[in-house]
Design an enzyme around this catalytic site. Structure first.
Site, PDB file in Angstrom:
ATOM      1  N   GLY A   1       0.823  -1.215   0.000  1.00  0.00           N
ATOM      2  CA  GLY A   1       0.000   0.000   0.000  1.00  0.00           C
ATOM      3  C   GLY A   1       0.850   1.255   0.000  1.00  0.00           C
ATOM      4  N   ALA A   2       1.965   1.208  -0.731  1.00  0.00           N
ATOM      5  CA  ALA A   2       2.960   2.289  -0.641  1.00  0.00           C
ATOM      6  C   ALA A   2       2.849   3.309  -1.771  1.00  0.00           C
ATOM      7  CB  ALA A   2       4.367   1.698  -0.606  1.00  0.00           C
TER       8      ALA A   2
ATOM      9  N   ARG B   1       0.857   5.788  -1.948  1.00  0.00           N
ATOM     10  CA  ARG B   1       0.617   7.141  -1.414  1.00  0.00           C
ATOM     11  C   ARG B   1       0.663   7.078   0.127  1.00  0.00           C
ATOM     12  NH1 ARG B   1      -5.748   6.713  -2.777  1.00  0.00           N
ATOM     13  NH2 ARG B   1      -6.410   5.945  -0.744  1.00  0.00           N
TER      14      ARG B   1
ATOM     15  N   VAL C   1      -3.152  -7.289  -1.508  1.00  0.00           N
ATOM     16  CA  VAL C   1      -2.559  -8.061  -0.411  1.00  0.00           C
ATOM     17  C   VAL C   1      -3.500  -9.155   0.084  1.00  0.00           C
ATOM     18  CG1 VAL C   1      -1.016  -6.233   0.390  1.00  0.00           C
ATOM     19  CG2 VAL C   1      -3.352  -6.369   1.322  1.00  0.00           C
TER      20      VAL C   1
ATOM     21  N   ASN D   1       1.601  -2.297   5.367  1.00  0.00           N
ATOM     22  CA  ASN D   1       1.015  -0.963   5.532  1.00  0.00           C
ATOM     23  C   ASN D   1      -0.356  -0.828   4.876  1.00  0.00           C
ATOM     24  OD1 ASN D   1       1.193   2.183   5.757  1.00  0.00           O
ATOM     25  ND2 ASN D   1       0.922   1.763   3.569  1.00  0.00           N
TER      26      ASN D   1
ATOM     27  N   SER E   1      -3.261   0.647  13.952  1.00  0.00           N
ATOM     28  CA  SER E   1      -3.878   1.964  14.193  1.00  0.00           C
ATOM     29  C   SER E   1      -4.205   2.053  15.675  1.00  0.00           C
ATOM     30  CB  SER E   1      -5.181   2.097  13.393  1.00  0.00           C
ATOM     31  OG  SER E   1      -5.903   3.251  13.817  1.00  0.00           O
TER      32      SER E   1
ATOM     33  N   TYR F   1     -13.087  -1.864  11.008  1.00  0.00           N
ATOM     34  CA  TYR F   1     -11.710  -1.346  11.008  1.00  0.00           C
ATOM     35  C   TYR F   1     -11.061  -1.551  12.376  1.00  0.00           C
ATOM     36  CZ  TYR F   1      -7.947   2.140  10.248  1.00  0.00           C
ATOM     37  OH  TYR F   1      -6.734   2.790  10.124  1.00  0.00           O
TER      38      TYR F   1
ATOM     39  N   ALA G   1     -11.855  -3.642  14.781  1.00  0.00           N
ATOM     40  CA  ALA G   1     -11.666  -5.065  15.111  1.00  0.00           C
ATOM     41  C   ALA G   1     -10.519  -5.652  14.289  1.00  0.00           C
ATOM     42  CB  ALA G   1     -12.965  -5.832  14.865  1.00  0.00           C
TER      43      ALA G   1
ATOM     44  N   LYS H   1      -7.914  -4.033  13.064  1.00  0.00           N
ATOM     45  CA  LYS H   1      -6.636  -3.480  13.543  1.00  0.00           C
ATOM     46  C   LYS H   1      -6.254  -4.111  14.892  1.00  0.00           C
ATOM     47  CE  LYS H   1      -5.548  -0.615  10.209  1.00  0.00           C
ATOM     48  NZ  LYS H   1      -4.387  -0.883   9.350  1.00  0.00           N
TER      49      LYS H   1
END
Ligand SMILES: NC(=O)c1ccc[n+]([C@@H]2O[C@H](COP(=O)([O-])OP(=O)(O)OC[C@H]3O[C@@H](n4cnc5c(N)ncnc54)[C@H](O)[C@@H]3O)[C@@H](O)[C@H]2O)c1
Length: 258
Positions: free
Chosen positions: A13-14, A16, A64, A90, A142, A155, A157, A159
């Site tokens: 996820g690189a 941006r 991914v 990421n 996060s 999100y 749960a 993370k």
């Protein structure tokens, strides 16, 4: 001495945001960089930026959460750049909405990318690293996995799952010389946050007021910690979960500020 010189990193996820900043920081430390993103154009533009720094870079479009794409991605990294030293998990997506009406797809999407993607990429990385008995895995979770964020159940749960995955994997891999650590960013002004702020009509000033440091994190704040966890100097540091959030996750509005 710079222990990262000429080592190979794959950052998911690189294209941006935080992942792109991490890639730049690692390139500045002398690493060769594989930029993954589901968006080919973003990945290519990030790879060009790394080449301008003077380091080798490849752009790999892949999701991914697709096991075949992940497997092909890791083969390509080792074939074109060399033995993988560092994986940074990421890539992430933010899905929002009240639990009562959250579509099943929103839950699945959060878990597919934010949790299963971390598992699939870590598994592929371990297969490459284990015979060499060296390597680093860094997960970008996060503070939403540490504290409650309303309206982000999937999100949060997912993370939280990544945070505990980090600890479990760190213990499993400690005898093999591979460290696994986790960074929990607080609010950071990227497209993920700006889009969510617009869609949900968030009061950003009120949210920033909940950060004791008085401002959001910069993408580079996370990249700096990645640089440390990735280094030889951090060889004995594993299973750690570090919030980079200006103390946001520790502060409750009912506390009296000093
Ligand atoms: N920005 C914040 O405030 C914040 C706070 C806490 C945690 N994080 C976490 O940091 C990480 C990076 O976030 P960001 O703010 O830079 O987000 P972003 O949305 O700006 O960037 C995320 C990148 O991931 C890519 N991506 C999405 N799904 C993918 C997939 N299936 N496979 C490969 N790539 C995929 C996107 O194309 C995008 O380029 C995420 O894991 C996010 O959850 C961000």
């Amino acid at each position: 001495m710079n222990s990262l010189q000429d080592k190979v990193a794959l950052i998911t996820g690189a294209g941006r945001g935080i992942g792109r900043a991490i890639s730049k920081k690692l390139a500045q430390r002398g690493m060769s960089i594989a930029i993954n993103d589901i968006d080919l154009e973003l990945a290519q533009s990030a790879a060009r930026e790394i080449e301008q720094i003077g380091r080798p870079a490849i752009a790999i479009p892949a999701s991914v959460s697709d096991v075949n794409q992940v497997s092909a991605m890791f083969e390509r990294v080792e074939r074109e750049l060399g033995p993988l030293w560092l994986l940074v998990n990421n890539a992430g997506v933010l899905t929002t909405g009240p639990t009562v009406s959250l579509p099943e797809e929103a839950w699945d999407r959060a878990f597919d990318v934010d949790a299963k993607g971390v598992f699939l990429c870590s598994q592929a990385a371990i297969r490459a690293m284990l015979p060499r008995k060296r390597g680093r895995i860094i997960n970008i979770a996060s503070i939403a996995g540490l504290i409650v964020r309303t309206g982000q159940i999937g999100y949060c749960a997912a993370k939280a799952a990544t945070i505990h995955f980090t600890r479990c994997l760190a213990v499993e891999l400690a005898p093999d010389g591979i460290t696994v650590n986790c960074i929990c960013p607080g609010m950071t002004w990227t497209e993920m946050l700006s889009k969510s702020a617009v869609e949900r009509g968030l009061d950003l000033d009120a949210m920033v007021a909940l950060i004791p440091a008085g401002h959001m994190a910069q993408e580079e704040d996370h990249a700096n910690l990645v640089g440390y966890f990735a280094s030889e100097e951090a060889a004995h540091v594993t299973g750690q979960v570090v919030a980079v959030d200006g103390a946001q996750s520790l502060y409750h509005p009912l506390m009296v500020k000093p």
